[in-house]
Design a protein around this motif. Structure first.
Motif, mmCIF file in Angstrom:
data_model
loop_
_atom_site.group_PDB
_atom_site.id
_atom_site.type_symbol
_atom_site.label_atom_id
_atom_site.label_comp_id
_atom_site.label_asym_id
_atom_site.label_seq_id
_atom_site.Cartn_x
_atom_site.Cartn_y
_atom_site.Cartn_z
ATOM 1 N N ILE A 197 41.308 44.568 45.506
ATOM 2 C CA ILE A 197 42.674 44.054 45.686
ATOM 3 C C ILE A 197 42.729 43.350 47.028
ATOM 4 O O ILE A 197 43.048 43.953 48.059
ATOM 5 C CB ILE A 197 43.721 45.187 45.672
ATOM 6 N N ILE A 233 52.280 52.000 35.722
ATOM 7 C CA ILE A 233 51.264 50.953 35.768
ATOM 8 C C ILE A 233 50.596 50.822 34.408
ATOM 9 O O ILE A 233 50.266 51.826 33.765
ATOM 10 C CB ILE A 233 50.224 51.233 36.881
ATOM 11 N N GLY A 266 45.177 46.256 35.382
ATOM 12 C CA GLY A 266 46.308 46.396 36.291
ATOM 13 C C GLY A 266 45.882 47.256 37.475
ATOM 14 O O GLY A 266 45.218 48.278 37.292
ATOM 15 N N THR A 313 55.220 42.882 41.210
ATOM 16 C CA THR A 313 54.058 42.700 42.083
ATOM 17 C C THR A 313 53.827 43.941 42.936
ATOM 18 O O THR A 313 54.726 44.760 43.136
ATOM 19 C CB THR A 313 54.287 41.509 43.021
ATOM 20 N N LEU A 314 52.593 44.036 43.444
ATOM 21 C CA LEU A 314 52.272 45.142 44.337
ATOM 22 C C LEU A 314 53.056 44.986 45.641
ATOM 23 O O LEU A 314 53.641 45.947 46.146
ATOM 24 C CB LEU A 314 50.757 45.118 44.614
ATOM 25 N N ASN A 321 47.885 47.936 31.974
ATOM 26 C CA ASN A 321 46.825 46.949 32.172
ATOM 27 C C ASN A 321 47.386 45.596 32.622
ATOM 28 O O ASN A 321 46.643 44.737 33.070
ATOM 29 C CB ASN A 321 46.015 46.771 30.889
ATOM 30 N N GLY A 341 49.742 45.410 34.993
ATOM 31 C CA GLY A 341 50.171 45.535 36.378
ATOM 32 C C GLY A 341 51.188 46.642 36.571
ATOM 33 O O GLY A 341 51.444 47.442 35.656
ATOM 34 N N LEU A 342 51.782 46.688 37.762
ATOM 35 C CA LEU A 342 52.824 47.680 38.035
ATOM 36 C C LEU A 342 54.055 47.373 37.198
ATOM 37 O O LEU A 342 54.412 46.208 37.009
ATOM 38 C CB LEU A 342 53.208 47.649 39.524
ATOM 39 N N GLY A 382 46.938 49.104 41.371
ATOM 40 C CA GLY A 382 48.025 49.541 42.245
ATOM 41 C C GLY A 382 47.615 50.777 43.020
ATOM 42 O O GLY A 382 46.422 51.091 43.117
ATOM 43 N N THR A 434 42.139 42.814 30.517
ATOM 44 C CA THR A 434 42.896 42.742 31.773
ATOM 45 C C THR A 434 42.915 44.103 32.472
ATOM 46 O O THR A 434 42.798 45.150 31.837
ATOM 47 C CB THR A 434 44.344 42.300 31.512
ATOM 48 N N GLU A 472 52.495 46.571 28.052
ATOM 49 C CA GLU A 472 51.121 47.064 28.040
ATOM 50 C C GLU A 472 50.455 46.509 26.787
ATOM 51 O O GLU A 472 51.122 46.046 25.872
ATOM 52 C CB GLU A 472 51.090 48.595 28.049
ATOM 53 N N VAL A 488 57.181 43.781 34.612
ATOM 54 C CA VAL A 488 56.019 43.895 35.491
ATOM 55 C C VAL A 488 56.413 43.372 36.867
ATOM 56 O O VAL A 488 57.082 42.334 36.970
ATOM 57 C CB VAL A 488 54.837 43.095 34.909
#
Lengths: 568, 568
Positions: A378, A550, A435, A565-566, A552, A554-555, A437, A433, A144, A563
């Motif tokens: 998204i 989660i 993040g 991916t969704l 900034n 991403g997940l 989700g 940035t 983060e 980190v």
């Protein structure tokens, strides 16, 4: 407070000079023996002079009421109360709290050492004695973006301060047991200066051995009795936590025996202002422990002496000659009904204006350039996606899998399945940035909520049913310098401003609590399944507690510490 | 010993690298819970890495034997063993002692800070870890002449040293409670640096309140359960003492409960070499406590963890990851039968040559000019005189009154009533003054004994039936630089040389013990009613323990804290 070796104080102790205050006919909680005994407590210069009575300028007959030592919180982030130390003291003192060990790591993430200095300056001279730990993990993780970081040199310097009693919770467990040189250098600095607080949820077996072996000597993150018992036997002091977000008392109380109770303390960790006001602080934990069957004198010792012993705070934790006259009148021990509270011998708590210019902590919330509803888009099709599963009353989340809900080529919230879009926006004016989700558990059927309290980097977290509501909520917070917001479409339903670093308010505590209630009412009006949805929201970015979070960036799969991916 | 944060150590703790030593199938004493639990203890670099077993270079199967943490003495004067720290370690390690908190105030009275430096230098790097307290009362009282004194500045400087964990026993109770500025400045220096050990025989009520209020937080001088219980409830840690001279275990053990045991420790204070060898040290106290009915795990925790907790010695006191691998094998817990002892993970204790040139501590015994038998003459007639009444196994004396025995116009010893002449000769080459009086209880029918161990100024004390024997004994000690002597007429019956400051010997401990036995046999041959008459003799000059004592300045009424005449 007078020095212990001041002759005028020792004369009172010896009975050759009158005390300032005498509390007669008290059933004193003798925390050394964990029993009650009748005494007349003489006070002079803010300290207890004697338990044998004496002449005194003011005599108060307690008529057999129980008198306990002031309660101590072994580990707390004052920022969680949304109040400055001075504001917090107004709520905590009437609850019997007379000392706290504060880890100021929330403000440190936003403002670094200057932020810590503000908290320490504000806390100095309060009737509620504030001790500090040096925040070991700022930022909490590389996953983060915080505004600030604290180096080994920063920590070494903080550890030299008189009010700093330990290195604060070492949350980077992988860093310790995998021997990250920078992390171990921080632990070594803590050991050289004093000691090292821990934070190791679920850690067992050989990993726990390595963590304890490194010198970490406490933990407040156990969730099961077996886990806490293993840590206790490994030599850790256990702080049983019962805060607003995480509540472990019922699960952990069974480990306490007369033999080991002196190595168990209480802490709140995080506590919201309305909870402080309505349910209490350490008194709340002691009360619940008594109701669960723990011997009252033992419960009180765990909320006072045992914490003082762990940190070597020799002026605190007991009703005994020389210690601070921090005293709590209790009318009904079985219900822990609190009467008057004396801090440094005073019952009317004088909390003067802060020496801190809080304006210097304003304006810390920055949205990215060209921010708008499109920022939350998204794009993508149907298919399996990762979803954060929130759990009531726990900081741990589940890593769930659901089919994405798609509308016009965009993944969007699906209130019918309680799958809501969540975003964490870097708000410190750095990367900008975001993040993105989805989370399950909030239950909203419309609107959105946003918060600049998002552990520990305190980026701007938003969760909601539609991008417009999310945009409105985020913009409202940017405009007021941070806080908590409920929005619906373009309308702000409720706003609690936290202009100090986006974390705290200098407002009157009671009026803040009123706003807090209005906020929860607004959240309920959009269908929140939590009484206080800001609490789970604030912990969703915390990438040092399992399992799916989660930030900034991403997940975050906390178990893999990366980190992800969704899409699966 | 390896650093806790050393990656090679943490790898062993985590189980990814082999240990140096594994003690398998141990019934470990879990002092945190005061219970036994099976474990395989892995050791690396002198520290305990894990209790979960691992590959190891050396594996020892303990076959279910009990394994306790190394024992710790909370308060001891190593000079009482007549040995240097290196000599003491040879006797104490096989008894399971792996750490001691030493107050070097005996040598400080004779040699000041340079003497303390010698003791600290000798102790450094030993497998027996020596911690120190800064000797607060050198000299112990203004009613005797010591060679050296320690100022507030000396103490402040000592307290800054890494191995100094407290201000040593504050024996000047009147100075504290009557607010002597110099005494309170010492206490304040102790509080600023760490904490303050106490010494307050018989102190109760308001005087105790004042003493505790000043910051003194321990005591090892209680002789009754009521007294110790009052001190415990006032917030003091109680060190139950069972040494060679003073034995308080049986009287004090009844105060211990599961609730307060963590605030009770063990100490020897003073322990002679033959007692160390034949009966033991802290193991002796634990053993006696178990025989008196105390739960064994609790007794062991009082002899280890509780002392470590009191002084904040976080590397000591328990079998847990990261702590020193100080381990005691016990075959029969009910008898505390000690097997092997590991200190820093080593069973064969390597004690190298001392870095100290002990010759620098020789030649400290000086007799007055024109010293001779006439020096002991007490002209005077019959009439009531004060007599010191010694009590078996106690440091406290009685103030008795008897008719003087007169011969040729001189008061002389009267063995028929067990009234023996006693003299304390200033031996530091200062005033050369001699205090004269009579004592009851030694039982000699002829001859004399002399000692340069005379708490705490360590002047030369002589007690005997005739002036010639007394002269012979005193001269023998002056010639050899100090020690213990039995003489008859002009003949030396036995001599134990203590050339280091007149207090200690660098000889092999076992040969010293042989000489010690010969000495006691010689004392028995002149009719001694004590097995070891040098022990009561050495405490007769100690003017901080009631009631009637004698220094080089004369008889001392300790209660009035003044020198008094022989005649009533």
């Amino acid at each position: 407070m007078i020095e212990r070796t001041d002759p005028s104080f020792l004369s009172v102790a010896r009975g050759t000079a009158p005390a300032e205050l005498l509390l007669r006919n008290a059933q004193v909680v003798d925390v050394f023996n964990r029993e009650l005994s009748m005494a007349d407590v003489a006070v002079f210069g803010g300290r207890i002079a004697s338990l044998h009575g004496t002449d005194a300028a003011e005599v108060i007959d307690l008529n057999g009421a129980v008198l306990a030592p002031g309660f101590i919180d072994a580990h707390m982030h004052v920022e969680s109360t949304m109040l400055t130390p001075r504001g917090f003291a107004q709520l905590a003192l009437p609850r019997g709290t007379t000392a706290v060990v504060l880890d100021p790591h929330e403000i440190a993430n936003v403002m670094g050492v200057p932020g810590i200095n503000m908290i320490m300056d504000d806390a100095r001279g309060l009737p509620l004695r504030c001790w500090f730990t040096a925040s070991s993990c700022v930022p909490a993780s590389p996953l983060e973006t915080a505004a600030c970081s604290l180096s080994v040199e920063d920590l070494t310097s903080l550890l030299e301060r008189d009010e700093v009693v330990a290195l604060a919770e070492m949350m980077n467990v992988p860093g310790v047991i995998n021997c990250d040189p920078n992390v171990l250098a921080k632990v070594a600095a803590g050991l050289t200066a004093s000691q090292v607080d821990g934070h190791c949820p679920g850690l067992r077996g050989r990993d726990l051995d390595a963590y304890v072996a490194s010198g970490v000597n406490s933990d407040h993150e156990s969730t099961t009795a077996e886990e806490a018992a293993e840590k206790l036997a490994a030599g850790m002091t256990i702080y049983i936590r019962e805060g607003t977000a995480a509540r472990n008392l019922e699960a952990l109380l069974p480990i306490v025996t007369p033999n080991n109770a002196h190595r168990v303390c209480f802490c709140a960790d995080d506590r919201h202002p309305s909870d402080l006001h309505h349910h209490g602080h350490i008194d709340n934990i002691i009360r619940l422990a008594i109701l669960m069957g723990l011997d009252p004198a033992t419960a009180i010792a765990m909320g006072s002496l045992h914490t003082a012993q762990h940190f070597g705070l020799r002026d605190h934790g007991a009703i005994a000659p020389g210690r601070r006259a921090d005293l709590v009148e209790i009318h009904d021990l079985s219900q822990l009904t609190i009467g008057r509270v004396w801090a440094e011998g005073c019952c009317a708590h004088s909390i003067g204006p802060s020496p801190v210019d809080w304006n210097a902590a304003a304006g810390t919330v920055h949205l990215p350039d060209q921010f708008g509803a499109h920022s939350f888009e998204i794009p993508g099709g149907e298919g399996q996606i990762r979803v954060i599963g929130t759990l009531p009353g726990q900081l741990i989340t589940e890593s769930l899998i659901f089919a994405a809900h798609v509308c016009d080529g965009q993944r969007v919230s699906d209130p019918s399945r309680d799958l809501l879009k969540i975003a964490v926006i870097e708000r410190h004016g750095q990367s900008g940035t975001i993040g993105l989700g989805f989370a399950k558990g909030f239950g909203f059927n419309r609107g959105a909520i946003a918060s600049t309290v998002g552990h520990d980097a305190h980026n701007l977290a938003v969760v909601g049913c539609d991008d417009q509501s999310m945009t409105t909520a985020a913009r409202a917070l940017a405009e007021c310098g941070g806080g908590l917001c409920v929005a619906l479409g373009e309308q702000i339903l409720a706003l609690l401003e936290l202009p100090i670093a986006g974390l705290m308010s200098n407002e009157d505590p009671m009026s803040l609590i009123e706003t807090e209630h209005a906020l929860y009412a607004a959240a309920a009006s959009i269908g929140s399944s939590f009484d206080n949805p800001f609490m789970p929201l604030s912990f969703l970015p915390l990438s040092v507690i399992p399992h799916l979070k989660i930030s900034n960036l991403g997940l975050v799969d906390v178990d893999a510490f990366e980190v992800v991916t969704l899409d699966l």
